[in-house]
Design a protein around this motif. Sequence first.
Motif, PDB file in Angstrom:
ATOM      1  N   PRO A 117       0.891  -1.321  -0.054  1.00  0.00           N
ATOM      2  CA  PRO A 117      -0.027   0.018  -0.086  1.00  0.00           C
ATOM      3  C   PRO A 117       0.939   1.191   0.002  1.00  0.00           C
ATOM      4  CG  PRO A 117      -0.775  -1.478   1.448  1.00  0.00           C
ATOM      5  CD  PRO A 117       0.609  -1.995   1.101  1.00  0.00           C
ATOM      6  N   ARG A 118       0.347   2.463  -0.569  1.00  0.00           N
ATOM      7  CA  ARG A 118       1.064   3.503  -0.588  1.00  0.00           C
ATOM      8  C   ARG A 118       0.755   4.388   0.925  1.00  0.00           C
ATOM      9  NH1 ARG A 118       3.149   2.166  -4.972  1.00  0.00           N
ATOM     10  NH2 ARG A 118       2.934   3.164  -6.899  1.00  0.00           N
ATOM     11  N   ILE A 119       1.681   5.216   1.225  1.00  0.00           N
ATOM     12  CA  ILE A 119       1.770   5.754   2.643  1.00  0.00           C
ATOM     13  C   ILE A 119       1.482   7.213   2.696  1.00  0.00           C
ATOM     14  CG2 ILE A 119       3.140   6.115   4.554  1.00  0.00           C
ATOM     15  CD1 ILE A 119       2.257   3.230   4.080  1.00  0.00           C
ATOM     16  N   ILE A 120       0.747   7.608   3.526  1.00  0.00           N
ATOM     17  CA  ILE A 120       0.377   9.080   3.623  1.00  0.00           C
ATOM     18  C   ILE A 120       1.407   9.502   4.906  1.00  0.00           C
ATOM     19  CG2 ILE A 120      -1.026  11.056   4.273  1.00  0.00           C
ATOM     20  CD1 ILE A 120      -3.299   9.092   3.039  1.00  0.00           C
ATOM     21  N   ARG A 121       2.444  10.434   4.715  1.00  0.00           N
ATOM     22  CA  ARG A 121       3.190  10.806   5.721  1.00  0.00           C
ATOM     23  C   ARG A 121       2.887  12.159   6.457  1.00  0.00           C
ATOM     24  NH1 ARG A 121       7.847   8.301   2.751  1.00  0.00           N
ATOM     25  NH2 ARG A 121       8.327   6.546   3.759  1.00  0.00           N
ATOM     26  N   VAL A 122       2.327  12.235   7.651  1.00  0.00           N
ATOM     27  CA  VAL A 122       2.095  13.463   8.448  1.00  0.00           C
ATOM     28  C   VAL A 122       3.077  14.127   9.205  1.00  0.00           C
ATOM     29  CG1 VAL A 122       0.000  14.303   9.449  1.00  0.00           C
ATOM     30  CG2 VAL A 122      -0.334  12.363   7.948  1.00  0.00           C
ATOM     31  N   ARG A 123       3.138  15.283   8.912  1.00  0.00           N
ATOM     32  CA  ARG A 123       4.512  15.835   9.787  1.00  0.00           C
ATOM     33  C   ARG A 123       3.974  17.234  10.172  1.00  0.00           C
ATOM     34  NH1 ARG A 123       9.518  15.446  10.858  1.00  0.00           N
ATOM     35  NH2 ARG A 123      10.735  17.285  11.317  1.00  0.00           N
ATOM     36  N   ASN A 124       4.301  17.162  11.691  1.00  0.00           N
ATOM     37  CA  ASN A 124       3.964  18.492  12.266  1.00  0.00           C
ATOM     38  C   ASN A 124       5.457  19.415  12.203  1.00  0.00           C
ATOM     39  OD1 ASN A 124       3.279  20.816  13.666  1.00  0.00           O
ATOM     40  ND2 ASN A 124       2.870  19.660  15.687  1.00  0.00           N
ATOM     41  N   ASP A 125       5.608  20.532  11.466  1.00  0.00           N
ATOM     42  CA  ASP A 125       6.619  21.492  11.286  1.00  0.00           C
ATOM     43  C   ASP A 125       6.277  22.532  12.171  1.00  0.00           C
ATOM     44  OD1 ASP A 125       8.371  19.669   9.891  1.00  0.00           O
ATOM     45  OD2 ASP A 125       7.930  20.522   8.240  1.00  0.00           O
ATOM     46  N   GLY A 126       5.258  22.605  12.917  1.00  0.00           N
ATOM     47  CA  GLY A 126       4.681  23.895  13.566  1.00  0.00           C
ATOM     48  C   GLY A 126       5.675  23.817  15.064  1.00  0.00           C
ATOM     49  N   ASP A 127       5.438  24.898  15.879  1.00  0.00           N
ATOM     50  CA  ASP A 127       6.162  25.245  17.002  1.00  0.00           C
ATOM     51  C   ASP A 127       5.489  24.588  18.071  1.00  0.00           C
ATOM     52  OD1 ASP A 127       8.375  26.362  15.626  1.00  0.00           O
ATOM     53  OD2 ASP A 127       7.563  28.510  15.959  1.00  0.00           O
ATOM     54  N   GLY A 175      -6.284  25.416  15.435  1.00  0.00           N
ATOM     55  CA  GLY A 175      -5.383  26.543  14.887  1.00  0.00           C
ATOM     56  C   GLY A 175      -5.704  26.373  13.258  1.00  0.00           C
ATOM     57  N   HIS A 176      -5.091  27.478  12.137  1.00  0.00           N
ATOM     58  CA  HIS A 176      -5.144  27.548  10.994  1.00  0.00           C
ATOM     59  C   HIS A 176      -6.780  27.635  10.305  1.00  0.00           C
ATOM     60  CE1 HIS A 176      -1.512  25.532  11.676  1.00  0.00           C
ATOM     61  NE2 HIS A 176      -0.957  26.215  10.561  1.00  0.00           N
ATOM     62  N   GLY A 177      -7.615  27.960  11.193  1.00  0.00           N
ATOM     63  CA  GLY A 177      -9.244  28.105  11.006  1.00  0.00           C
ATOM     64  C   GLY A 177      -9.693  26.605  10.826  1.00  0.00           C
ATOM     65  N   THR A 178     -10.940  26.694  10.019  1.00  0.00           N
ATOM     66  CA  THR A 178     -11.435  25.512   9.707  1.00  0.00           C
ATOM     67  C   THR A 178     -11.254  24.875   8.250  1.00  0.00           C
ATOM     68  OG1 THR A 178     -13.461  26.614   9.145  1.00  0.00           O
ATOM     69  CG2 THR A 178     -13.221  25.952  11.426  1.00  0.00           C
ATOM     70  N   GLU A 179     -10.455  25.697   7.411  1.00  0.00           N
ATOM     71  CA  GLU A 179     -10.111  25.405   5.904  1.00  0.00           C
ATOM     72  C   GLU A 179      -9.836  23.834   5.856  1.00  0.00           C
ATOM     73  OE1 GLU A 179      -7.820  26.904   2.100  1.00  0.00           O
ATOM     74  OE2 GLU A 179      -7.716  27.906   4.168  1.00  0.00           O
ATOM     75  N   GLU A 180     -10.230  23.129   4.917  1.00  0.00           N
ATOM     76  CA  GLU A 180      -9.909  21.504   4.632  1.00  0.00           C
ATOM     77  C   GLU A 180      -9.232  22.066   3.443  1.00  0.00           C
ATOM     78  OE1 GLU A 180     -12.146  17.994   5.257  1.00  0.00           O
ATOM     79  OE2 GLU A 180     -12.651  18.455   3.318  1.00  0.00           O
ATOM     80  N   HIS A 181      -8.026  21.354   3.329  1.00  0.00           N
ATOM     81  CA  HIS A 181      -6.836  21.483   1.954  1.00  0.00           C
ATOM     82  C   HIS A 181      -7.296  20.245   1.270  1.00  0.00           C
ATOM     83  CE1 HIS A 181      -4.923  24.992   3.687  1.00  0.00           C
ATOM     84  NE2 HIS A 181      -5.317  24.532   4.772  1.00  0.00           N
ATOM     85  N   GLY A 182      -8.154  20.227   0.045  1.00  0.00           N
ATOM     86  CA  GLY A 182      -8.202  19.201  -0.805  1.00  0.00           C
ATOM     87  C   GLY A 182      -7.128  19.108  -1.856  1.00  0.00           C
ATOM     88  N   GLU A 200       3.238  26.568  10.283  1.00  0.00           N
ATOM     89  CA  GLU A 200       2.750  27.419  11.266  1.00  0.00           C
ATOM     90  C   GLU A 200       1.791  28.370  10.795  1.00  0.00           C
ATOM     91  OE1 GLU A 200       3.598  28.531  14.597  1.00  0.00           O
ATOM     92  OE2 GLU A 200       4.507  26.545  14.393  1.00  0.00           O
ATOM     93  N   GLU A 201       1.494  28.551   9.281  1.00  0.00           N
ATOM     94  CA  GLU A 201       0.649  29.343   8.855  1.00  0.00           C
ATOM     95  C   GLU A 201      -0.146  28.523   7.849  1.00  0.00           C
ATOM     96  OE1 GLU A 201       0.133  32.364   9.882  1.00  0.00           O
ATOM     97  OE2 GLU A 201       1.887  32.441  10.952  1.00  0.00           O
ATOM     98  N   GLU A 202       0.125  27.358   7.628  1.00  0.00           N
ATOM     99  CA  GLU A 202      -0.717  26.667   6.667  1.00  0.00           C
ATOM    100  C   GLU A 202      -0.522  25.005   6.836  1.00  0.00           C
ATOM    101  OE1 GLU A 202       0.820  27.264   2.721  1.00  0.00           O
ATOM    102  OE2 GLU A 202       3.003  26.952   3.000  1.00  0.00           O
ATOM    103  N   VAL A 203      -1.409  24.469   5.951  1.00  0.00           N
ATOM    104  CA  VAL A 203      -1.330  22.837   6.018  1.00  0.00           C
ATOM    105  C   VAL A 203      -1.078  22.719   4.256  1.00  0.00           C
ATOM    106  CG1 VAL A 203      -2.239  20.586   6.137  1.00  0.00           C
ATOM    107  CG2 VAL A 203      -2.876  22.500   7.743  1.00  0.00           C
ATOM    108  N   ARG A 204      -0.130  21.912   4.102  1.00  0.00           N
ATOM    109  CA  ARG A 204       0.650  21.636   2.618  1.00  0.00           C
ATOM    110  C   ARG A 204       0.133  19.994   2.669  1.00  0.00           C
ATOM    111  NH1 ARG A 204       4.861  24.407   4.403  1.00  0.00           N
ATOM    112  NH2 ARG A 204       6.111  22.809   4.504  1.00  0.00           N
ATOM    113  N   VAL A 205      -0.323  19.969   1.171  1.00  0.00           N
ATOM    114  CA  VAL A 205      -0.537  18.265   0.714  1.00  0.00           C
ATOM    115  C   VAL A 205       0.190  18.296  -0.370  1.00  0.00           C
ATOM    116  CG1 VAL A 205      -2.311  16.694   0.238  1.00  0.00           C
ATOM    117  CG2 VAL A 205      -2.836  18.476   1.872  1.00  0.00           C
ATOM    118  N   SER A 206       1.100  17.166  -0.382  1.00  0.00           N
ATOM    119  CA  SER A 206       1.812  16.989  -1.822  1.00  0.00           C
ATOM    120  C   SER A 206       2.157  15.365  -1.875  1.00  0.00           C
ATOM    121  CB  SER A 206       3.082  17.787  -1.719  1.00  0.00           C
ATOM    122  OG  SER A 206       3.818  17.169  -0.570  1.00  0.00           O
TER     123      SER A 206
END
Length: 226
Positions: A117-127, A175-182, A200-206
Motif C-alpha cells: 500500500p502507498r503511505i501518507i506521511r503526516v508531519r508537524n513542522d509547527g512550533d 489553529g489554521h481556521g477550519t479550512e480543509e485542504h483538498g 505555522e501558517e498553513e497545511v500543505r498536501v503533496s
Amino acid sequence: MNRREVLVTMGISLSTPLVGCLQTSNIGSENEEQGYEECYFIEIQYEWFPQDIKDEVDIALEEGSYETDTLLFAEAVDVEESHLVVNDTPYKPVVETTNETQALELHEVDVIRTPDPRIIRVRNDGDRKHEVHVELTNGESFVDETITLESGEETELEATDRFGTYNLSARTLTGHGTEEHGYRYSISDSTRHAYVTVAEEEVRVSHTESDLEPCSWDVTGSDFPN
C-alpha cells in the motif's frame, strides 16, 4: 532501472522523462536466442508489446491458456507484481510451469493493486502540538483518521494498494481556521507516497512523482517487429 522522484504540489511536476525497462537484447551470433529485459511497471499496456508477445496474449485470452516451452511474456513481465491492460480491461497474469513447459492464463480483475500500500506521511513542522484530520476518498473512504502530533513529530498512515485517483484532504483542529485542504492524489506506477505537512501558517498536501515513459523495445538488428 533508477527512478528520479520529485515532489509534486498542487499537481505541478518538475521531473524529466524516464524510459521504461522493457527491451530486447541482441547478444552474440544470429543463432543465439533473443531475450527480453523485464519491465518493472505494475500496469503494462498490451499496445507496448511486440507482435510475438501480443500473439501469446491473444491466444491466452481466446483459448483460456497459452502453453509453450519458452514463454516470452514471462521474460518481459514480472508476473508476480504486474497487471496487463487490454482494451482498458485489467488482467492478472498467471504462469504455471509443468514438465519444462509454461502456460499463461490471464484473469480479469476489477482493480490493479500495488505490491505494498502507498503511505501518507503526516508531519508537524509547527512550533506547537497539532491535531490533524486526514481523509482519503473516491466514493468510499480509505483513510479517515485524526492524529495528534507534537512539534517535529511525524507519523505514517496506510493509504491503499489500489490504483486510481483519490481526494486527499487534511485540516488541523488546532489553529489554521477550519479550512480543509483538498488534493487529487493518483496512485499509479509514476506516483509514490503522499505528504501532509502542518506549518505555522498553513497545511500543505503533496506527493512524489516520477515522469515515466512507456516500456519499449530496442529491436535494432533483431528479427522481432517493433
